[in-house]
Scaffold this motif. Structure first.
Motif, PDB file in Angstrom:
ATOM      1  N   ILE A  55       0.744  -1.074  -0.038  1.00  0.00           N
ATOM      2  CA  ILE A  55       0.158  -0.379  -0.298  1.00  0.00           C
ATOM      3  C   ILE A  55       0.757   1.218   0.117  1.00  0.00           C
ATOM      4  O   ILE A  55       1.636   1.312   1.249  1.00  0.00           O
ATOM      5  CB  ILE A  55      -0.610  -0.127   1.548  1.00  0.00           C
ATOM      6  CG1 ILE A  55      -1.934  -1.225   1.510  1.00  0.00           C
ATOM      7  CG2 ILE A  55      -1.456   1.445   1.138  1.00  0.00           C
ATOM      8  CD1 ILE A  55      -2.683  -1.645   2.610  1.00  0.00           C
ATOM      9  N   THR A  56       0.656   2.282  -0.668  1.00  0.00           N
ATOM     10  CA  THR A  56       1.202   3.815  -0.773  1.00  0.00           C
ATOM     11  C   THR A  56       0.428   4.763  -0.701  1.00  0.00           C
ATOM     12  O   THR A  56      -0.395   4.502  -0.950  1.00  0.00           O
ATOM     13  CB  THR A  56       1.756   3.265  -2.343  1.00  0.00           C
ATOM     14  OG1 THR A  56       0.444   3.251  -3.686  1.00  0.00           O
ATOM     15  CG2 THR A  56       3.011   2.060  -2.582  1.00  0.00           C
ATOM     16  N   ASP A  57       1.467   5.087  -0.131  1.00  0.00           N
ATOM     17  CA  ASP A  57       1.463   6.734  -0.336  1.00  0.00           C
ATOM     18  C   ASP A  57       1.915   8.226  -0.562  1.00  0.00           C
ATOM     19  O   ASP A  57       3.489   7.830  -0.352  1.00  0.00           O
ATOM     20  CB  ASP A  57       0.748   7.291   1.240  1.00  0.00           C
ATOM     21  CG  ASP A  57       1.526   6.922   2.414  1.00  0.00           C
ATOM     22  OD1 ASP A  57       2.077   7.704   2.933  1.00  0.00           O
ATOM     23  OD2 ASP A  57       2.359   5.916   2.876  1.00  0.00           O
ATOM     24  N   TYR A  58       1.620   9.165  -0.659  1.00  0.00           N
ATOM     25  CA  TYR A  58       2.457  10.471  -0.790  1.00  0.00           C
ATOM     26  C   TYR A  58       2.126  11.297  -1.048  1.00  0.00           C
ATOM     27  O   TYR A  58       1.291  11.669  -0.482  1.00  0.00           O
ATOM     28  CB  TYR A  58       2.048  10.563  -3.012  1.00  0.00           C
ATOM     29  CG  TYR A  58       2.829   8.974  -3.595  1.00  0.00           C
ATOM     30  CD1 TYR A  58       1.670   8.198  -3.932  1.00  0.00           C
ATOM     31  CD2 TYR A  58       3.821   8.706  -3.873  1.00  0.00           C
ATOM     32  CE1 TYR A  58       1.416   7.126  -4.227  1.00  0.00           C
ATOM     33  CE2 TYR A  58       4.021   7.233  -4.466  1.00  0.00           C
ATOM     34  CZ  TYR A  58       2.993   6.445  -4.718  1.00  0.00           C
ATOM     35  OH  TYR A  58       2.948   5.500  -5.380  1.00  0.00           O
ATOM     36  N   ALA A  59       3.600  12.484  -0.851  1.00  0.00           N
ATOM     37  CA  ALA A  59       2.959  13.788  -0.148  1.00  0.00           C
ATOM     38  C   ALA A  59       2.339  14.881  -1.861  1.00  0.00           C
ATOM     39  O   ALA A  59       2.252  13.901  -2.506  1.00  0.00           O
ATOM     40  CB  ALA A  59       4.616  14.297  -0.024  1.00  0.00           C
ATOM     41  N   ASP A  60       2.001  15.417  -1.434  1.00  0.00           N
ATOM     42  CA  ASP A  60       0.414  16.120  -2.209  1.00  0.00           C
ATOM     43  C   ASP A  60       1.190  16.919  -3.081  1.00  0.00           C
ATOM     44  O   ASP A  60       1.323  16.939  -4.465  1.00  0.00           O
ATOM     45  CB  ASP A  60       0.167  17.224  -0.901  1.00  0.00           C
ATOM     46  CG  ASP A  60      -1.145  16.474  -0.459  1.00  0.00           C
ATOM     47  OD1 ASP A  60      -1.404  17.708   0.246  1.00  0.00           O
ATOM     48  OD2 ASP A  60      -1.479  15.232  -0.973  1.00  0.00           O
ATOM     49  N   SER A  61       3.021  17.403  -2.876  1.00  0.00           N
ATOM     50  CA  SER A  61       3.220  17.701  -4.027  1.00  0.00           C
ATOM     51  C   SER A  61       4.181  16.849  -4.772  1.00  0.00           C
ATOM     52  O   SER A  61       4.660  17.226  -5.776  1.00  0.00           O
ATOM     53  CB  SER A  61       4.890  17.989  -3.460  1.00  0.00           C
ATOM     54  OG  SER A  61       5.623  17.512  -2.615  1.00  0.00           O
ATOM     55  N   VAL A  62       4.123  15.001  -4.854  1.00  0.00           N
ATOM     56  CA  VAL A  62       4.124  14.138  -6.071  1.00  0.00           C
ATOM     57  C   VAL A  62       3.133  13.418  -5.961  1.00  0.00           C
ATOM     58  O   VAL A  62       3.680  12.788  -7.366  1.00  0.00           O
ATOM     59  CB  VAL A  62       5.466  13.675  -5.639  1.00  0.00           C
ATOM     60  CG1 VAL A  62       6.683  14.594  -4.802  1.00  0.00           C
ATOM     61  CG2 VAL A  62       5.063  12.476  -4.162  1.00  0.00           C
ATOM     62  N   LYS A  63       2.046  13.631  -5.549  1.00  0.00           N
ATOM     63  CA  LYS A  63       1.287  12.377  -6.112  1.00  0.00           C
ATOM     64  C   LYS A  63       0.957  13.052  -7.347  1.00  0.00           C
ATOM     65  O   LYS A  63       0.218  14.054  -7.757  1.00  0.00           O
ATOM     66  CB  LYS A  63      -0.827  13.078  -5.160  1.00  0.00           C
ATOM     67  CG  LYS A  63      -1.314  11.864  -5.115  1.00  0.00           C
ATOM     68  CD  LYS A  63      -2.593  12.562  -4.175  1.00  0.00           C
ATOM     69  CE  LYS A  63      -1.547  12.003  -2.845  1.00  0.00           C
ATOM     70  NZ  LYS A  63      -2.777  12.102  -1.635  1.00  0.00           N
ATOM     71  N   GLY A  64       0.442  11.819  -7.946  1.00  0.00           N
ATOM     72  CA  GLY A  64       0.564  11.653  -9.381  1.00  0.00           C
ATOM     73  C   GLY A  64       1.228  11.793 -10.255  1.00  0.00           C
ATOM     74  O   GLY A  64       1.268  11.489 -11.322  1.00  0.00           O
ATOM     75  N   ARG A  65       2.608  12.305  -9.839  1.00  0.00           N
ATOM     76  CA  ARG A  65       3.523  12.097 -10.853  1.00  0.00           C
ATOM     77  C   ARG A  65       4.727  11.118 -10.074  1.00  0.00           C
ATOM     78  O   ARG A  65       5.467  10.299 -11.122  1.00  0.00           O
ATOM     79  CB  ARG A  65       4.501  13.012 -10.362  1.00  0.00           C
ATOM     80  CG  ARG A  65       3.498  14.758 -11.359  1.00  0.00           C
ATOM     81  CD  ARG A  65       3.912  16.227 -11.146  1.00  0.00           C
ATOM     82  NE  ARG A  65       5.361  15.965  -9.533  1.00  0.00           N
ATOM     83  CZ  ARG A  65       5.755  16.738  -9.096  1.00  0.00           C
ATOM     84  NH1 ARG A  65       6.963  16.021 -10.362  1.00  0.00           N
ATOM     85  NH2 ARG A  65       6.405  16.799  -8.692  1.00  0.00           N
TER      86      ARG A  65
END
Length: 115
Positions: A56-66
């Motif tokens: 399961i993954t999660d990302y900082a908003d600044s990199v989400k989608g990239r």
């Protein structure tokens, strides 16, 4: 002892892509949620992505989608695929346990986004 070896960084133009790798040793890798961190000049180290033992993954908003984080437990390795890079992504990138990192950090891998 715990050791992380990051690789794959470099100079890339805005909009480009890179794939970072981090090989871990000295830990039972499959047991830990892992994270990619970065530190830009003059800024504090920040967590940009995490992946649990179950994927399961999660990302900082600044990199989400990239950015896309992944792991290969058989190789004790965690990856970070970075797409649509911008100059704001310029930093030294490190991997470590997410949450409370181990005291030992690798040398990191430099990512520079510039035209």
């Amino acid at each position: 002892q715990v050791q992380f070896v990051e690789s794959g960084g470099g100079l890339v133009q805005p909009g480009g892509s890179l794939r970072l790798s981090c090989a871990a040793s000295g830990i039972i890798f499959r047991m830990y949620t892992m994270g990619w961190y970065r530190q830009a000049p003059g800024k504090q180290r920040e967590l940009v992505a995490g992946i649990t033992t179950g994927g399961i993954t999660d990302y900082a908003d600044s990199v989400k989608g990239r950015f896309i984080i992944s792991r290969d437990n058989a190789k004790n390795t965690v990856y970070l695929r970075m797409n649509s890079l911008t100059p704001e992504d310029t930093a030294v990138y490190y991997c470590n346990k997410k949450g409370t990192p181990f005291d030992s950090w690798g040398q990191g891998t430099q990512v520079t986004v510039s035209s």
